[in-house]
Design an enzyme around this catalytic site. Sequence first.
Site, PDB file in Angstrom:
ATOM      1  N   ASN A  13     -18.061  22.754 -35.569  1.00  0.00           N
ATOM      2  CA  ASN A  13     -18.420  21.717 -34.601  1.00  0.00           C
ATOM      3  C   ASN A  13     -19.016  20.457 -35.243  1.00  0.00           C
ATOM      4  O   ASN A  13     -19.417  19.540 -34.539  1.00  0.00           O
ATOM      5  CB  ASN A  13     -19.371  22.275 -33.534  1.00  0.00           C
ATOM      6  CG  ASN A  13     -20.697  22.723 -34.095  1.00  0.00           C
ATOM      7  OD1 ASN A  13     -20.831  22.918 -35.294  1.00  0.00           O
ATOM      8  ND2 ASN A  13     -21.673  22.910 -33.228  1.00  0.00           N
ATOM      9  N   CYS A  14     -19.044  20.388 -36.560  1.00  0.00           N
ATOM     10  CA  CYS A  14     -19.528  19.211 -37.279  1.00  0.00           C
ATOM     11  C   CYS A  14     -18.460  18.110 -37.213  1.00  0.00           C
ATOM     12  O   CYS A  14     -17.284  18.343 -37.520  1.00  0.00           O
ATOM     13  CB  CYS A  14     -19.804  19.587 -38.734  1.00  0.00           C
ATOM     14  SG  CYS A  14     -20.145  18.194 -39.825  1.00  0.00           S
ATOM     15  N   ASP A  15     -18.845  16.907 -36.805  1.00  0.00           N
ATOM     16  CA  ASP A  15     -17.899  15.802 -36.662  1.00  0.00           C
ATOM     17  C   ASP A  15     -17.205  15.452 -37.972  1.00  0.00           C
ATOM     18  O   ASP A  15     -16.005  15.158 -37.996  1.00  0.00           O
ATOM     19  CB  ASP A  15     -18.601  14.559 -36.098  1.00  0.00           C
ATOM     20  CG  ASP A  15     -18.963  14.716 -34.630  1.00  0.00           C
ATOM     21  OD1 ASP A  15     -18.359  15.577 -33.949  1.00  0.00           O
ATOM     22  OD2 ASP A  15     -19.854  13.987 -34.168  1.00  0.00           O
ATOM     23  N   LYS A  18     -14.622  18.000 -38.697  1.00  0.00           N
ATOM     24  CA  LYS A  18     -13.468  17.768 -37.816  1.00  0.00           C
ATOM     25  C   LYS A  18     -12.583  16.658 -38.372  1.00  0.00           C
ATOM     26  O   LYS A  18     -11.344  16.769 -38.357  1.00  0.00           O
ATOM     27  CB  LYS A  18     -13.933  17.394 -36.409  1.00  0.00           C
ATOM     28  CG  LYS A  18     -14.527  18.539 -35.628  1.00  0.00           C
ATOM     29  CD  LYS A  18     -15.011  18.056 -34.274  1.00  0.00           C
ATOM     30  CE  LYS A  18     -15.732  19.133 -33.494  1.00  0.00           C
ATOM     31  NZ  LYS A  18     -16.261  18.631 -32.211  1.00  0.00           N
TER      32      LYS A  18
END
Length: 117
Positions: A13-15, A18
């Site tokens: 879930n780390c931008d 991603k």
Amino acid sequence: MTEPSIVLYGIKNCDTVKKARKWLEKNTVEYRFHDFREDGMDSVPLKEWLDEFGWPQVLNRRSTSWRALDDGQKEAMDNATALALAGDTPTLIKRPVTVAGDSTLFGFREADFSELV
């Protein structure tokens, strides 16, 4: 089937993770994703990263996990302390960590990824 030569370490879930995953997929680069939380820290070469690059390169000093440390912990930081803390709190590690052969990258920059593959 052979194992992809690139391993991307991070948290799904780390931008920034991603962005890196999206870049790899857009450029049809095969990779294996290792989620620190889901896959655990047992097989993560954290000690090797710290030995080779040092804690200032490996730890994300802009993360909320870093800011949650007390001033004494930050001032006394060394590779051994970083190993213990990041092993228990993997969100301290700069993400993503991309390993391709002998090359290791911390964070995501498109230009660096272009050179890596």
